[in-house]
Design a protein around this motif. Structure first.
Motif, short mmCIF file in Angstrom:
data_model
loop_
_atom_site.label_atom_id
_atom_site.label_comp_id
_atom_site.label_asym_id
_atom_site.label_seq_id
_atom_site.Cartn_x
_atom_site.Cartn_y
_atom_site.Cartn_z
N GLY A 50 -7.02 8.10 -0.17
CA GLY A 50 -6.94 6.98 -1.09
C GLY A 50 -5.69 6.65 -1.35
N TYR A 51 -5.10 5.94 -2.31
CA TYR A 51 -3.57 5.71 -2.54
C TYR A 51 -2.46 5.92 -3.07
N LEU A 52 -1.37 6.54 -2.77
CA LEU A 52 -0.21 8.07 -3.00
C LEU A 52 -0.39 7.11 -4.89
N GLY A 53 -0.45 7.76 -5.55
CA GLY A 53 0.10 8.13 -6.69
C GLY A 53 -0.85 6.98 -7.86
N ASP A 54 -2.24 6.45 -7.19
CA ASP A 54 -2.87 6.00 -7.68
C ASP A 54 -4.06 5.67 -7.88
N ILE A 112 1.11 4.48 4.80
CA ILE A 112 0.69 3.30 5.36
C ILE A 112 1.15 2.03 4.42
N TYR A 113 1.60 1.20 4.40
CA TYR A 113 1.40 -0.24 2.74
C TYR A 113 0.76 -1.56 3.43
N THR A 114 -0.29 -1.15 2.29
CA THR A 114 -0.86 -2.53 3.26
C THR A 114 0.23 -4.27 2.59
N SER A 115 -0.02 -4.60 3.26
CA SER A 115 0.41 -5.62 3.96
C SER A 115 0.36 -6.68 2.68
N GLY A 116 -0.23 -6.42 1.48
CA GLY A 116 -0.36 -6.85 0.21
C GLY A 116 -0.33 -8.62 0.48
N THR A 117 -1.94 -9.30 1.39
CA THR A 117 -1.71 -10.66 0.64
C THR A 117 -1.91 -11.06 -1.09
N THR A 118 -2.61 -9.91 -1.51
CA THR A 118 -2.55 -10.13 -2.54
C THR A 118 -1.39 -9.13 -3.16
N GLY A 119 -0.41 -9.16 -4.76
CA GLY A 119 -0.55 -8.34 -5.62
C GLY A 119 0.66 -7.15 -4.98
N ARG A 120 0.98 -6.11 -5.52
CA ARG A 120 1.93 -5.08 -4.85
C ARG A 120 1.44 -3.92 -3.76
N PRO A 121 1.72 -3.85 -3.06
CA PRO A 121 1.55 -3.42 -1.41
C PRO A 121 1.06 -2.03 -1.93
N LYS A 122 0.00 -0.77 -1.83
CA LYS A 122 0.14 0.18 -2.16
C LYS A 122 0.09 1.50 -1.11
N GLY A 123 0.72 2.22 -1.05
CA GLY A 123 0.66 3.42 0.10
C GLY A 123 -0.75 4.11 0.32
N CYS A 124 -2.00 3.82 1.40
CA CYS A 124 -2.39 3.97 1.80
C CYS A 124 -2.46 5.77 3.02
N VAL A 125 -2.67 6.80 2.54
CA VAL A 125 -2.43 8.20 3.16
C VAL A 125 -3.49 8.15 3.86
N LEU A 126 -3.05 8.77 5.25
CA LEU A 126 -3.70 8.73 6.47
C LEU A 126 -3.45 10.02 6.39
N THR A 127 -4.38 10.86 7.30
CA THR A 127 -3.48 12.04 7.47
C THR A 127 -3.73 12.85 8.96
N HIS A 128 -3.53 13.89 10.03
CA HIS A 128 -3.63 13.87 10.99
C HIS A 128 -4.86 13.93 11.75
N ALA A 129 -6.20 13.95 10.90
CA ALA A 129 -7.48 14.17 10.91
C ALA A 129 -7.95 12.77 10.94
N ASN A 130 -7.65 12.06 10.29
CA ASN A 130 -7.83 10.23 10.61
C ASN A 130 -7.23 9.45 11.78
N PHE A 131 -6.36 10.25 12.02
CA PHE A 131 -6.02 9.30 13.35
C PHE A 131 -6.40 10.53 14.58
N MET A 132 -6.50 11.25 14.26
CA MET A 132 -7.16 12.18 15.82
C MET A 132 -8.77 11.67 16.33
N PHE A 133 -9.62 11.43 14.71
CA PHE A 133 -10.86 11.25 14.84
C PHE A 133 -10.99 10.01 15.36
N GLU A 134 -10.12 9.03 14.57
CA GLU A 134 -9.99 8.04 15.42
C GLU A 134 -9.95 7.71 16.86
N THR A 135 -8.56 7.73 17.14
CA THR A 135 -7.69 7.75 18.56
C THR A 135 -8.90 7.82 19.79
N GLN A 136 -9.57 9.49 19.26
CA GLN A 136 -10.01 10.49 20.49
C GLN A 136 -11.25 9.38 20.39
#
Length: 599
Positions: A426-430, A177-201
């Protein structure tokens, strides 16, 4: 607290629910006549499986990245779970993105296929496709993409999909998911299945009680937040995993949304403060048109006092509403509050708000009117919510306590730091950008905040948005802007003054509210050019500014302002998809107007 998942991925729940309760209504979907049709768990499972077979037939494989560029609609959720079923990674693209933004995200994520909603999106992608050699396929929803894929996959065995699905682990990447970029170029946030499983559960278990109008009823929510934003994705996944009937609405505007709230009749919603402001202002305008301004304002006052008394009782600092206050509240519930609830479908008793801060008084009003709004806070990097107000003890004006399994720390400079299983890797490739915000698992958010004695968090601003006047005074613009926006005629406010002698503001007005206000005064409509010069409109905005200034010192106060003819919009690159101001872009676009404030 939700336990960390050990096996599986997000798509598994679709198949588990279909096996356990195939006839349960899992989603609502509009037909060609605009009527809501039920989709059962079994039917949704079958659609996901058929689409997943089609994706495999078109060459999508485990670990591939597929971009989704669309407004919020049923097919997005279908694609999400079909992609996760084959172990692919979805890459949301904001539907209003420019060609250069699309090029950056598709190139940076090395996307091999893209799903778009309509021809305009397809043309945007086509305009940069010569610079995307890794992009092999493009599907268009409004041109029959789902049907095409399903037909292509008819020969693929179900077991092929299941082999892919069983290979997915919690550590597998689910989405970029790319940050919406209020400043600068959007960065790709790498989110795993575990991230979403924990958050949503965590959200589904801790806040399950607020999903319902009353105990035992069917939980249902209408999703109108953009699915290209992490908040909308969290709602989508939580609803599917938490057995909440899910409907989709593609437009985040009160005019389009309100009729669907009435027809879908959700039991709770998740929204941004803008929606609640629109509901409140719409109710007040209707009361004014009916000549009932006085009674409405009295009802608001009683609702606020009632909610304050209930809040004090919950925290052990008061006895609760008096008998007289309860009687007044009961009276206005029939003549005012019920109408407010009916405007949102009639069944809503709870809601969650995020994206930006909600004025405390507005939250108290809704609570007193029978709809408790639980404010929360989070980022893309924390897979949405990191804090939220608990159901039994809501402290209005704060974004609540850390959700179970999360730790919040306030650094010496006031920055909010987060720790938990929902924090991204982390951010994709950054790696450089990642190292700047992640420290031994702690996420430095860039937001400024404070924790009270009960562990409730209040966000006070952004580190990067702190203005420093030429006199050396530091000013957090968010609080001032929120107070100016509390006036019913004001739509947006941006405070300026960095390296300037004093603080000033650019203000836009709510056209619908102004039209109503003019009608009540017996005046004709104004063109945008007339509106910005109208002395009565200026006087109303001045009142909003004066009221906001009462909460700050003279050095922090807004000295002057300018009314703009048109609102800041996402289409013109001045707002993020979650309706946050893009400060740099706005100041650049209105450079002449800002300069004029200091002459």
């Amino acid at each position: 607290m939700a336990a960390a998942p050990h096996v599986g991925g997000l798509a598994d729940v679709v198949f588990d629910h279909a096996d356990e309760d195939p006839h349960r209504v899992a989603l609502g979907r509009k037909d060609s006549d605009g009527r809501w049709q039920d989709v059962t768990s079994a039917a949704f499972r079958d659609e996901v499986l058929a689409l997943a077979r089609g994706l495999i037939a078109h060459g999508v494989r485990f670990g591939d990245r597929v971009a989704l560029m669309s407004r919020t609609r049923y097919e997005w959720t279908l694609f999400d779970f079909a992609l996760w079923a084959v172990g692919a990674q979805s890459v949301p693209v904001y539907p209003t993105s420019s060609a250069e933004q699309v090029l950056w995200m598709l190139h940076d994520a090395e996307v091999s296929a893209v799903m778009v909603e309509h021809e305009d999106h397809a043309m945007t992608v086509a305009s940069v496709i010569d610079r995307l050699p890794q992009l092999k396929r493009l599907w268009q929803l409004d041109a029959g993409a789902v049907e095409e894929l399903v037909e292509s996959g008819a020969h693929v065995e179900d077991e092929v999909v299941h082999r892919h699905r069983r290979a997915v682990t919690p550590e597998s990447v689910a989405t970029i998911i790319y940050t919406s970029g209020t400043t600068g170029r959007p960065k790709g946030c790498v989110l795993t299945h575990a991230n979403f499983m924990f958050e949503t559960q965590t959200m589904a278990s801790r806040w399950e009680s607020v999903f319902h109008s009353r105990p035992g009823d069917e939980a249902a929510t209408l999703l109108f937040l953009p699915l290209s934003h992490v908040f909308g994705r969290m709602v989508e996944v939580t609803a599917v995993r938490g057995r909440v009937k899910l409907g989709h609405q593609p437009e985040l505007s009160a005019k389009a949304l309100m009729p669907d709230l009435v027809s879908f009749r959700p039991t709770f919603i998740l929204a941004v403060p803008y929606i609640f402001e629109k509901v409140f202002n719409g109710a007040r305008r209707k009361a004014e048109a009916e000549g009932r301004t006085g009674p409405f304002d009295k009802a608001v006052d009683i609702a606020v006092k009632y909610a304050e008394a209930m809040e004090a009782r919950a925290f052990g600092t008061g006895p609760g509403p008096s008998a007289a206050l309860r009687m007044q509240h009961q009276f206005f519930d029939k003549v005012v509050y019920k109408k407010v609830r009916d405007a949102m479908g009639g069944r809503i008793r709870h809601a969650m708000s995020g994206g930006s801060g909600m004025e405390r008084r507005l939250g108290l009003f809704f609570a007193g009117a029978g709809v408790t709004v639980y404010e929360g806070y989070g980022l893309t990097e924390s897979t949405a919510a990191a804090t939220a107000n608990p159901p039994e003890r809501t402290r209005y004006g704060t974004v609540g306590q850390p959700i179970p399994g999360t730790t919040v720390h306030i650094a010496e400079d006031g920055e909010v730091w987060l720790y938990g299983a929902h924090v991204f890797g982390g951010y994709l490739g950054d790696p450089k950008a990642t190292d700047a915000v992640v420290h031994d698992g702690w996420l430095a958010t860039g937001d400024l905040g404070a924790l009270d004695e009960d562990g409730y968090l209040t966000i006070t601003g952004r580190k990067k948005e702190i203005l420093v006047t030429s006199g050396g005074k530091s000013v957090s613009p968010a609080a001032l802007e929120e107070r100016v926006r509390a006036h019913p005629l004001v739509a947006q406010c941006i405070v300026v003054g960095n390296d300037r002698p004093y603080i000033a503001a650019l203000v836009t007005v709510d056209q619908e509210a102004v039209e109503h206000w003019l009608t009540m005064q017996g005046r004709q409509s104004l063109t945008p050019a007339e509106l910005v010069r109208d002395p009565d409109v200026e006087m109303e905005v001045r009142r909003a500014v004066v009221a906001a200034n009462t909460a700050v010192s003279q050095a922090e106060s807004i000295r002057t302002f300018r009314i703009l003819a048109h609102p800041f919009s996402e289409e013109h690159g001045l707002l993020t998809p979650s309706l946050k101001l893009k400060r740099g872009a706005i100041e650049a676009a209105y450079e002449t107007e800002v300069a004029a404030l200091y002459r």
